[in-house]
Design a protein around this motif. Structure first.
Motif, PDB file in Angstrom:
ATOM      1  N   TYR A  45      32.861  71.620  35.869  1.00  0.00           N
ATOM      2  CA  TYR A  45      32.812  70.063  36.298  1.00  0.00           C
ATOM      3  C   TYR A  45      31.616  69.853  37.186  1.00  0.00           C
ATOM      4  CZ  TYR A  45      37.704  70.325  34.489  1.00  0.00           C
ATOM      5  OH  TYR A  45      38.443  70.462  33.736  1.00  0.00           O
ATOM      6  N   LYS A  46      30.901  68.705  37.056  1.00  0.00           N
ATOM      7  CA  LYS A  46      29.848  68.135  37.778  1.00  0.00           C
ATOM      8  C   LYS A  46      30.394  67.375  38.635  1.00  0.00           C
ATOM      9  CE  LYS A  46      26.486  69.100  34.117  1.00  0.00           C
ATOM     10  NZ  LYS A  46      26.443  70.433  34.416  1.00  0.00           N
ATOM     11  N   THR A  47      30.511  67.561  39.854  1.00  0.00           N
ATOM     12  CA  THR A  47      31.152  66.827  40.971  1.00  0.00           C
ATOM     13  C   THR A  47      30.168  66.219  41.817  1.00  0.00           C
ATOM     14  OG1 THR A  47      31.463  68.176  42.749  1.00  0.00           O
ATOM     15  CG2 THR A  47      33.277  68.368  41.003  1.00  0.00           C
ATOM     16  N   VAL A  48      30.289  65.313  42.836  1.00  0.00           N
ATOM     17  CA  VAL A  48      29.589  64.811  43.772  1.00  0.00           C
ATOM     18  C   VAL A  48      29.096  65.928  44.700  1.00  0.00           C
ATOM     19  CG1 VAL A  48      30.450  62.582  43.496  1.00  0.00           C
ATOM     20  CG2 VAL A  48      31.138  63.948  45.151  1.00  0.00           C
ATOM     21  N   LYS A  49      29.773  67.025  44.735  1.00  0.00           N
ATOM     22  CA  LYS A  49      29.301  67.980  45.666  1.00  0.00           C
ATOM     23  C   LYS A  49      28.733  69.215  44.768  1.00  0.00           C
ATOM     24  CE  LYS A  49      32.725  67.410  49.091  1.00  0.00           C
ATOM     25  NZ  LYS A  49      34.160  68.011  49.956  1.00  0.00           N
ATOM     26  N   GLY A  50      28.289  68.851  43.616  1.00  0.00           N
ATOM     27  CA  GLY A  50      27.689  70.030  42.694  1.00  0.00           C
ATOM     28  C   GLY A  50      28.678  70.665  41.799  1.00  0.00           C
ATOM     29  N   ARG A 120      31.468  59.248  49.518  1.00  0.00           N
ATOM     30  CA  ARG A 120      31.234  60.188  48.392  1.00  0.00           C
ATOM     31  C   ARG A 120      32.349  60.607  47.816  1.00  0.00           C
ATOM     32  NH1 ARG A 120      27.304  65.567  49.740  1.00  0.00           N
ATOM     33  NH2 ARG A 120      27.644  66.525  47.714  1.00  0.00           N
ATOM     34  N   GLN A 121      33.741  60.856  48.762  1.00  0.00           N
ATOM     35  CA  GLN A 121      34.872  61.442  48.295  1.00  0.00           C
ATOM     36  C   GLN A 121      35.483  59.815  47.360  1.00  0.00           C
ATOM     37  OE1 GLN A 121      36.543  61.782  52.284  1.00  0.00           O
ATOM     38  NE2 GLN A 121      37.119  63.813  51.814  1.00  0.00           N
ATOM     39  N   VAL A 122      35.328  58.781  47.481  1.00  0.00           N
ATOM     40  CA  VAL A 122      35.724  57.824  46.829  1.00  0.00           C
ATOM     41  C   VAL A 122      35.070  57.709  45.460  1.00  0.00           C
ATOM     42  CG1 VAL A 122      35.756  55.232  46.156  1.00  0.00           C
ATOM     43  CG2 VAL A 122      36.348  56.247  48.521  1.00  0.00           C
ATOM     44  N   GLU A 123      33.632  57.940  45.336  1.00  0.00           N
ATOM     45  CA  GLU A 123      32.872  58.285  44.232  1.00  0.00           C
ATOM     46  C   GLU A 123      33.331  59.570  43.505  1.00  0.00           C
ATOM     47  OE1 GLU A 123      28.848  58.792  45.724  1.00  0.00           O
ATOM     48  OE2 GLU A 123      28.403  56.724  45.963  1.00  0.00           O
ATOM     49  N   GLU A 124      34.135  60.444  43.951  1.00  0.00           N
ATOM     50  CA  GLU A 124      34.424  61.668  43.378  1.00  0.00           C
ATOM     51  C   GLU A 124      35.958  61.201  42.720  1.00  0.00           C
ATOM     52  OE1 GLU A 124      35.263  65.581  41.582  1.00  0.00           O
ATOM     53  OE2 GLU A 124      33.191  64.490  42.144  1.00  0.00           O
ATOM     54  N   VAL A 125      36.759  60.348  43.413  1.00  0.00           N
ATOM     55  CA  VAL A 125      38.029  59.949  42.789  1.00  0.00           C
ATOM     56  C   VAL A 125      37.670  59.163  41.566  1.00  0.00           C
ATOM     57  CG1 VAL A 125      39.691  58.353  43.276  1.00  0.00           C
ATOM     58  CG2 VAL A 125      39.194  60.002  44.813  1.00  0.00           C
ATOM     59  N   ILE A 126      36.757  58.309  41.498  1.00  0.00           N
ATOM     60  CA  ILE A 126      36.311  57.417  40.449  1.00  0.00           C
ATOM     61  C   ILE A 126      35.788  58.462  39.269  1.00  0.00           C
ATOM     62  CG2 ILE A 126      34.586  55.799  39.582  1.00  0.00           C
ATOM     63  CD1 ILE A 126      35.059  54.499  42.606  1.00  0.00           C
ATOM     64  N   ARG A 127      34.926  59.343  39.689  1.00  0.00           N
ATOM     65  CA  ARG A 127      34.491  60.252  38.788  1.00  0.00           C
ATOM     66  C   ARG A 127      35.508  60.925  37.766  1.00  0.00           C
ATOM     67  NH1 ARG A 127      34.037  64.805  36.991  1.00  0.00           N
ATOM     68  NH2 ARG A 127      35.175  65.438  39.020  1.00  0.00           N
ATOM     69  N   ARG A 128      36.719  61.527  38.585  1.00  0.00           N
ATOM     70  CA  ARG A 128      37.762  62.057  37.925  1.00  0.00           C
ATOM     71  C   ARG A 128      38.568  61.034  37.319  1.00  0.00           C
ATOM     72  NH1 ARG A 128      39.944  66.338  42.365  1.00  0.00           N
ATOM     73  NH2 ARG A 128      38.139  67.836  42.639  1.00  0.00           N
ATOM     74  N   TYR A 129      38.505  59.884  37.756  1.00  0.00           N
ATOM     75  CA  TYR A 129      39.145  59.132  36.957  1.00  0.00           C
ATOM     76  C   TYR A 129      38.804  58.890  35.511  1.00  0.00           C
ATOM     77  CZ  TYR A 129      41.132  54.134  35.552  1.00  0.00           C
ATOM     78  OH  TYR A 129      41.564  53.097  34.933  1.00  0.00           O
TER      79      TYR A 129
END
Length: 168
Positions: A45-50, A120-129
């Motif tokens: 998974y490509k996350t905002v943290k890598g 960054r955490q909000v962006e990760e929630v949106i990416r996962r959504y």
């Protein structure tokens, strides 16, 4: 390097947050196991943290015992598990359950899991959504059972089913 966060949930409603430090070596071990066909399914998974490496190891499932296993998979993972079980003549042991939550509830719950989220955490929630919409939602029409989970009553019904029919 990054931290992976897991949660342990308890019957009394409490939970404990666990952090595991993942290093560069973890990705090397993941690739070694993947190349040796030790996983039923894998994802990066490509996350905002890598990159986040995930694999469902074959060694973690003993089909000779009487245990039942619960695992969370996206649609591709479910198909890969089904293929693996079919190849070893055990597909009859699989019951797939889709836990259906409205898009609004899913997004609200994800945002409410952490307080004072960073951008960054909000962006990760949106990416996962969006990832869930592409990679999990298609499983709804394929799974053996579908349970709604939008209210406490629906959640209670789901847990009762798991207690009575899965964790026997």
């Amino acid at each position: 390097k990054y931290f992976e966060i897991d949660y342990e949930f308890y019957d009394d409603g409490s939970y404990k947050k666990k952090e595991r430090h993942i290093t560069e070596r973890a990705s090397e071990e993941f690739e070694r196991m993947k190349n040796n066909a030790e996983f039923i399914e894998t994802r990066v998974y490509k996350t905002v943290k890598g990159n986040w490496y995930y694999g469902l190891p074959k060694s973690g499932i003993d089909l000779e015992d009487d245990n039942n296993y619960i695992t969370i998979l996206d649609f591709d993972g479910l198909l890969e598990l089904e293929i693996w079980l079919r190849n070893i003549g055990q597909v009859d042991k699989l019951t797939s359950i889709y836990i259906d939550v409205t898009e609004q509830n899913r997004l609200i719950r994800s945002l409410n899991r952490e307080q004072n989220m960073t951008k960054r955490q909000v962006e990760e929630v949106i990416r996962r959504y969006y990832d869930d919409n592409s990679n999990v939602l298609p499983a709804k029409a394929y799974c053996d059972l579908v349970f709604p989970n939008n209210t406490y009553e629906e959640f209670d019904s789901l847990i009762t089913y798991i207690d009575e029919y899965v964790l026997i």
